[in-house]
Design an enzyme around this catalytic site. Sequence first.
Site, PDB file in Angstrom:
ATOM      1  N   ASP A 481       0.831  -1.207   0.000  1.00 21.67           N
ATOM      2  CA  ASP A 481       0.000   0.000   0.000  1.00 21.67           C
ATOM      3  C   ASP A 481       0.868   1.261   0.000  1.00 21.67           C
ATOM      4  O   ASP A 481       2.077   1.207   0.284  1.00 21.67           O
ATOM      5  CB  ASP A 481      -0.894  -0.038   1.244  1.00 21.67           C
ATOM      6  CG  ASP A 481      -2.176   0.759   1.086  1.00 21.67           C
ATOM      7  OD1 ASP A 481      -2.290   1.525   0.123  1.00 21.67           O
ATOM      8  OD2 ASP A 481      -3.060   0.616   1.954  1.00 21.67           O
ATOM      9  N   ASP A 551     -10.313   2.068  -3.707  1.00 23.37           N
ATOM     10  CA  ASP A 551     -10.864   1.824  -2.375  1.00 23.37           C
ATOM     11  C   ASP A 551     -12.384   1.802  -2.422  1.00 23.37           C
ATOM     12  O   ASP A 551     -13.022   1.471  -1.426  1.00 23.37           O
ATOM     13  CB  ASP A 551     -10.420   2.931  -1.407  1.00 23.37           C
ATOM     14  CG  ASP A 551      -9.055   2.629  -0.805  1.00 23.37           C
ATOM     15  OD1 ASP A 551      -8.533   1.531  -1.037  1.00 23.37           O
ATOM     16  OD2 ASP A 551      -8.512   3.510  -0.103  1.00 23.37           O
TER      17      ASP A 551
HETATM   18  C1  DGJ Z   1      -5.822   1.980   1.886  1.00 21.23           C
HETATM   19  C2  DGJ Z   1      -6.125   0.761   1.094  1.00 21.23           C
HETATM   20  O1  DGJ Z   1      -6.486   1.085  -0.194  1.00 21.23           O
HETATM   21  C3  DGJ Z   1      -7.183  -0.042   1.828  1.00 21.23           C
HETATM   22  O2  DGJ Z   1      -7.602  -1.124   1.053  1.00 21.23           O
HETATM   23  C4  DGJ Z   1      -6.594  -0.484   3.135  1.00 21.23           C
HETATM   24  O3  DGJ Z   1      -5.532  -1.348   2.890  1.00 21.23           O
HETATM   25  C5  DGJ Z   1      -6.130   0.720   3.922  1.00 21.23           C
HETATM   26  N1  DGJ Z   1      -5.284   1.583   3.165  1.00 21.23           N
HETATM   27  C6  DGJ Z   1      -5.405   0.289   5.163  1.00 21.23           C
HETATM   28  O4  DGJ Z   1      -4.858   1.337   5.831  1.00 21.23           O
END
Ligand code: DGJ
Length: 744
Positions: A481, A551
């Site tokens: 991430d 997301d």
């Molecule tokens: C952002 C990501 O896109 C989410 O799927 C998740 O992993 C969060 N960060 C966790 O902090």
Amino acid sequence: MPIYINEEKKQFHLQGKNTSYIFRIMKNGQPGHLYFGKKVAHREDFSYLFQLPNEPLGNATFTFEGDQHFSLEFLKQEYPVYGTGDFREPAIQVSQPDGSRVTLFEYDSFNLIKGKPALDGLPAVYTESADEAETLEIKLIDQKLKAELTLSYTVFHQKNVILRNAKLTNNGTEELKINRMLSMSVDFPDADYDLVHLSGAWIRERNIESNRLHKGIQQIDSKRGTSSSQNNPFLALKAVNADEHSGDVYGFNLVYSGNFTAGVQVDHYDTSRVFMGINPFDFSWRLEPGEAFQTPEAVLVYSDAGLNGMSHSFHDLYQNRIVRGVWRDKERPVLINNWEATYFDFNEEKILSISDEANRLGVELFVLDDGWFEGRNNDTTSLGDWTPDLNKLPNGIAGLAEKVSRDSMKFGIWVEPEMISKKSALYENHPEWILGVQDRHLSHGRNQFILDLTRQDVRDYLFDALSKVFSSGPIAYVKWDMNRVMTEIGSAQLPPERQEETAHRYILGLYELLERLVSAFPDILFESCASGGNRFDPGMLYYMPQTWTSDNTDAIERLKIQYGTSLVYPLSTMGAHVSSVPNHQTGRTTPLETRFNTALFGMFGYELDVTKMTDAEKEEMKKQIVFYKENRSLIQKGDFYRLLSPFESNDTSWAVVAKDKSEALVAYYRILAKPNPGLKRVKVFGLDPTTLYRVNENGLEMTGEELNNIGLLLPPFYNGTVHTPKTFMAGDFRSVVWKLEAVK
Ligand code: DGJ
């Protein structure tokens, strides 16, 4: 032979499967563009394509004294240089010790290479055999500076793709400063195009924008340090009469994950210059004697089969010649991720309850998301310290991974290695490792800061810390991430005159770290993520075969996001999950069936608390997984066709067709219910015209030709009177997926 060379006339013709790209060296020693488009038969001499006006015009400037015709203002160029009388956007500008920015790069020689050389320190398309492609390098030299500019072009025999990059080598005795150096520039003789690109924001990534070209510069870019959710490093010129299925389209994409510029300049003669490369804004690069600077690679695609044709070229290239490693061709696991199920609030027992129940329903991989390391109970702390939180996970990652992996389940883990929290041991020990400017305010994003990946010591620390985590247990998958963008860009280890190199050096550092990690852990499936789709680009795909698309897990928003993303990137690169309702990003409630029907067209998984589902939902989920597994290879490797656009109507439709045309999935989504809707058909593309297909849902049999021209007959939708057992598509957010199979 895909590259023809007329040495005497200095003409070069690159011929792909269905495309030609032709240029020559002009009498000023610079390369002039002649043609890019549908394949034309080779001719020994293409001089007739080179045109100049018969008489001098207005106040144009002329390169040769006494020659009133040779003006760069009229000419189509390959790699325009600043300061020569071509007033459009230049591809390169170099400052010299005497203060001059004027250069003269003249043709020296060419070099023909079988296959394609790798790019130093940068991700790039690769070849598997030297016979599938040829590369032409054009060497230009500025004699005064002893600087060598190499323009590189690769063409594949069986693809409609041209790859370009440029490299500047300083063979002189003094330092040069590159102010601007793009990956490509190409001039079109007209401006009768729509400019198509992908723009958006967090949880609204890669929506399609399409506007008629007009005079002036139309540009997209990123100054965020990532390729960005706001503008993907992609643009296309679509002939005004072209559509999804027919007509001329030119696509351009940069294999790069940082600040970029891409644009089109329409000039006073209605010619269009397309340019793409590292963003020259806040960029410069000191080139010492003996050093070379390499630009990222630009991918140019020509299609005479509309936008779908362009997408097929990108998909085929990225699926087979950008993505690497064992996971390129292997079927990807159905996963469950605990983020939306638990956020930071979990313990080993909770994780095992989700993972065991999911496995019982057919899920193959459990992914432990954010919150597993010491102190990480919210997003204000602990990034950088990659040691397991023994309060939540008394048996550590190793113990949990063993327990999760006991049946047919594999274990995966989330990391965000490029970041640091001020509340962390790492920050206490190394405050100087933050990317930023000394004695200046530094903005945070999500309470966190970026590690300075331009530094070797930072990269070594990360390699060691991550290697420890990845080898601590049976870890089959890693979600990488990256949750903020760059601000106040600067590096404590770079001298003042090199501060403008920081953003690019960061990306080079990231690529170096990723190369080390994917080489050390070749069996791990890596998925890249940057708050979802903030870094969805071919550069990242070179290291990680799939990307968390967004997301946003709302099935209806995902129609737009996945539809837009598919312009460039194949389904095999798009992570897509079924989540719970009301959806966490939009508050919308959609049927489980529609959530599945959308996520089905991607690398599939769930992101919800499966222990909270009803028995009926679990039964449905079980069936969904069986269906996905039956069609996984078709989805991962088939050809994707966009049929109806969510950007243009209430209905969306798309299909994925097997390469051998033996089967297909067709999906149809209706966003809002329409009262008394009438009867609907949807035209399916990509099938074999003479093959008879059975539509599994209703037993209907139609040929590929009929399905394409007449259209797949949709069962009558609910039209507002009585509900019967046959009631179909009643209510909002409904969808259906049909399987078509060739009748033997
Ligand atoms: C952002 C990501 O896109 C989410 O799927 C998740 O992993 C969060 N960060 C966790 O902090």
